[in-house]
Design a protein around this motif. Structure first.
Motif, PDB file in Angstrom:
ATOM      1  N   ARG A 226       0.825  -1.151   0.032  1.00 36.47           N
ATOM      2  CA  ARG A 226       0.118   0.122   0.125  1.00 36.47           C
ATOM      3  C   ARG A 226       0.761   1.328  -0.080  1.00 36.47           C
ATOM      4  N   CYS A 227       2.066   1.363   0.872  1.00 37.32           N
ATOM      5  CA  CYS A 227       2.678   2.342   0.938  1.00 37.32           C
ATOM      6  C   CYS A 227       3.410   2.520  -0.439  1.00 37.32           C
ATOM      7  N   ILE A 228       3.814   1.533  -1.309  1.00 35.07           N
ATOM      8  CA  ILE A 228       4.529   1.824  -2.505  1.00 35.07           C
ATOM      9  C   ILE A 228       3.467   2.351  -3.421  1.00 35.07           C
ATOM     10  N   SER A 229       2.220   1.497  -3.458  1.00 33.16           N
ATOM     11  CA  SER A 229       1.347   1.805  -4.540  1.00 33.16           C
ATOM     12  C   SER A 229       0.792   3.435  -4.270  1.00 33.16           C
ATOM     13  N   LEU A 230       0.978   3.948  -3.183  1.00 38.01           N
ATOM     14  CA  LEU A 230       0.370   5.152  -3.097  1.00 38.01           C
ATOM     15  C   LEU A 230       1.144   6.350  -3.853  1.00 38.01           C
ATOM     16  N   TYR A 231       2.396   6.325  -3.866  1.00 41.19           N
ATOM     17  CA  TYR A 231       3.297   7.192  -4.125  1.00 41.19           C
ATOM     18  C   TYR A 231       4.337   7.028  -5.282  1.00 41.19           C
ATOM     19  N   SER A 232       4.222   5.732  -5.780  1.00 36.19           N
ATOM     20  CA  SER A 232       5.132   5.271  -6.789  1.00 36.19           C
ATOM     21  C   SER A 232       4.646   5.305  -8.196  1.00 36.19           C
ATOM     22  N   SER A 233       5.219   5.170  -9.349  1.00 35.14           N
ATOM     23  CA  SER A 233       4.898   4.747 -10.453  1.00 35.14           C
ATOM     24  C   SER A 233       5.455   3.412 -10.885  1.00 35.14           C
ATOM     25  N   PRO A 234       4.956   2.887 -11.971  1.00 33.71           N
ATOM     26  CA  PRO A 234       5.400   1.431 -12.228  1.00 33.71           C
ATOM     27  C   PRO A 234       6.734   1.278 -12.634  1.00 33.71           C
ATOM     28  N   ASP A 235       7.720   2.502 -12.861  1.00 37.37           N
ATOM     29  CA  ASP A 235       9.122   2.219 -13.000  1.00 37.37           C
ATOM     30  C   ASP A 235       9.825   2.779 -11.802  1.00 37.37           C
ATOM     31  N   SER A 236       9.435   3.039 -10.786  1.00 40.44           N
ATOM     32  CA  SER A 236      10.016   3.745  -9.849  1.00 40.44           C
ATOM     33  C   SER A 236      10.943   3.135  -9.157  1.00 40.44           C
ATOM     34  N   LEU A 237      12.109   3.690  -8.509  1.00 39.08           N
ATOM     35  CA  LEU A 237      12.976   3.051  -7.576  1.00 39.08           C
ATOM     36  C   LEU A 237      12.703   3.179  -6.233  1.00 39.08           C
TER      37      LEU A 237
END
Length: 632
Positions: free
Chosen positions: A403-414
């Protein structure tokens, strides 16, 4: 031509701060000739004060801030460069040649410094689960940690005769001060790695959450605070507790720049989407009707509307339409007003699902275990992955980190986690990629903390936390790929293992004055005897700021080995007496950076020949040769 020596220390924190200041206040910099005769840029404080005007605090002005003993030492620890490096551990890695994920073993303060040149401003999201300071989990032995005597002296708890005036100091101020110093120095460095639109999530409990908030306000800015999420981590009380049974932890969330951070929201449920339909076959897709009236009434927006059936309607008493008469006419022309299937209803606004400001639902600040899992369930799931053996107490659930990752990342994020622990973040990144087809990459960092003597982990052969974390990623990756089937063929479940170690160079490389005359000829080559060419390559990548996940390959030309990073981001040769053919091949690749070992050149004439070769093949001028070609 004398080539530039490769810098073998990390950049200082002040270098990155100065570069940021240079971007916004270039006029505050002036050129000064240093002791070596080279021009360098320095801050002109007179000009800077003029630019800032009254926005400067005088030294004797009182100001608000969070202070503790050891804070200045923590700042210095963050700012000091490191001479350490990262060595590749190919045998522990998975899919070494193709993976873009990194697992790094070592003190995370050193690792963060070593990552700065390559990953400055490139990390979209950081999640960390640091020690909670519950009394038995502090494993980072930083130099700024003070003894009880030093703490007393710093706090003025010593009389004129040198007697300590306080007892039991270890159990009170130092207890919190050491933790604050530990987390403060690491956050100072980690902030430089965050992208301008990046976000950090920090798990914590009641022991230090109040101190963490104050530290984050200083490091990231109070205005960049996003939320203090309450995570319901337990589903049942512990009846043995004397007063209260804690059932929650916190996740503190800050943006690097709140105006740039974009929240994707929580994925919409099928129930929420079911409220959207398309009864009039609108080409813009599904929509739902929204009340067109608002209150209290705005007089200019009180006017009659005639429905397609001929009925005249006005807003309810005390309310008005949300649109002016002209705006309503425009929306009507755009087919954004709905009067019902029979054309006789009170007008409503059509809200299209495709035009929502974000694709998901805005998250609330209480996350229930039914949504993101609880610690007992995470413990059980991890134990099942290790054949029923329990190696970790209360790891975080994969769904929570997802959930944390999906809230503020895009599919190509680091994604970065520098308190990796059981490697839940790596697991969550792989799982999320499998679910949405993303190409997110992770960097996980963990100090090789020893597992307790006699523990289940030690009995199973896992001597450090890192060994458990790496094995967890291997097993999780294999399972995720199997469950994904054909859809998981391109899924990156590998990772490159790197380990913090001392510099690849002998100490005499840094301290030539310490070289004794009788050892002068034995120290021509300053590279340590136990270091391989791959060690040297990664050391150069760290020092020059080349991403450590880039693809690598090797070519052999005239018996010399050319290490090629990302088809020319860096090309290195460490063989003795490099040949003209090898140099010509390097030049043909038109590399951005070139690294040689001092032993590559038999004479000074060889260096001059190389200089001319690169000018000829790559079209470089003298300055470019000096910047692009370094020598170990």
């Amino acid at each position: 031509m004398e080539f530039k020596k490769q810098p073998l220390t990390s950049a200082t924190h002040s270098e990155f701060t100065l570069e940021a200041l240079r971007q916004i206040a270039p006029s505050a910099f002036t050129e000064v000739r240093g002791a070596d005769g080279e021009l360098t840029q320095k801050v002109d404080f007179k000009v800077l004060r003029e630019l800032l005007g009254d926005a400067i605090a005088d030294a004797d002005e009182e100001s608000f801030g969070f202070q503790w003993v050891g804070k200045q030492e923590a700042k210095r620890a963050a700012a000091e460069p490191t001479r350490q490096t990262l060595r590749p551990v190919v045998d522990d890695s998975v899919d070494w040649d193709t993976t873009e994920n990194l697992y790094i073993e070592g003190d995370n303060l050193e690792v963060l410094k070593l990552l700065q040149r390559a990953y400055l401003g490139k990390v979209k999201m950081i999640y960390i689960d640091p020690p909670y300071n519950t009394g038995n989990d502090f494993v980072y032995e930083d130099d700024f940690a003070m003894s009880g005597e030093e703490m007393d002296e710093a706090m003025g708890n010593v009389d004129e005769e040198g007697n300590r005036l306080r007892r039991n100091l270890d159990s009170n101020p130092r207890y919190h001060s050491d933790w604050c110093s530990m987390i403060y120095s690491r956050l100072l460095v980690a902030r430089t790695l965050l992208a301008n639109d990046g976000v950090i999530f920090i798990s914590i409990d009641d022991n230090e959450v109040h101190h963490l908030r104050k530290i984050c306000d200083e490091v990231f800015g109070a205005g960049n605070f996003l939320a203090q999420v309450v995570w319901e981590r337990a589903y049942a009380p512990i009846n043995l507790m004397k007063h209260f049974s804690p059932s929650h932890d916190y996740i503190v969330c800050y943006a690097k720049d709140v105006d740039l951070a974009k929240c994707n929201g929580i994925p919409r449920s099928s129930e929420a989407d079911a409220r959207y339909s398309n009864p009039d076959n609108d080409p813009r897709g599904v929509w739902k009707a929204s009340d067109l009236s608002v209150g209290p009434a705005i007089e200019s927006n009180v006017y009659p509307i005639t429905t397609p059936s001929g009925r005249v309607v006005e807003p309810p008493a005390g309310r008005s339409w949300s649109l002016s008469a002209n705006a309503f006419a425009e929306r009507l022309r755009q087919n954004r007003i709905w009067f019902g299937s029979d054309g006789n209803n009170v007008p409503a606004m059509k809200r299209f699902l495709s035009e929502l400001r974000k694709t998901g639902v805005t998250p609330m600040t209480i996350w229930k275990y039914g949504e993101v899992g609880h610690s007992q369930g995470a413990t059980q799931a991890l134990a099942e992955m290790f054949d029923g053996k329990k190696y970790f107490d209360y790891p975080k659930p994969v769904d929570l980190i997802k959930r944390c990752i999906s809230l503020y990342s895009s599919p190509d994020s680091l994604i970065l986690d520098f308190f990796s622990g059981s490697a839940t973040t790596a697991h969550a990144v792989m799982q999320l990629n499998a679910e949405d087809g993303g190409k997110r990459k992770y960097i996980c960092v963990q100090i090789p903390e020893k597992t307790p003597e006699g523990s289940e982990a030690r009995k199973a052969g896992y001597n450090t936390i890192c060994e458990i974390g790496k094995e967890r990623i291997r097993r999780a990756g294999k399972k995720i790929k199997e469950e994904a089937g054909l859809m998981g063929q391109d899924l990156d479940t590998g990772f490159r293992v790197l380990r913090v170690d001392s510099s690849n160079m002998e100490e005499v490389y840094f301290e030539p004055a310490g070289l004794e005359q009788q050892n002068l000829f034995t120290q021509v080559d300053s590279v340590k005897a136990d270091r391989s060419e791959l060690d040297l390559l990664f050391g150069c990548m760290v020092d020059w700021g080349v991403e450590l996940s880039y693809p690598l390959r090797m070519e052999e030309v005239d018996g010399k080995h050319l290490h090629i990073v990302n088809e020319g981001a860096l090309v290195a040769c460490f063989d003795k007496e490099i040949s003209v053919e090898a140099v010509s091949r390097i030049a043909e690749l038109k590399p951005l950076r070139v690294i040689f070992r001092e032993e590559c050149f038999a004479t000074d004439a060889d260096k001059l020949n190389i200089y001319e070769k690169f000018k000829q093949f790559c079209g470089w001028n003298d300055e470019e040769v000096y910047k692009r070609i370094h020598v170990l």
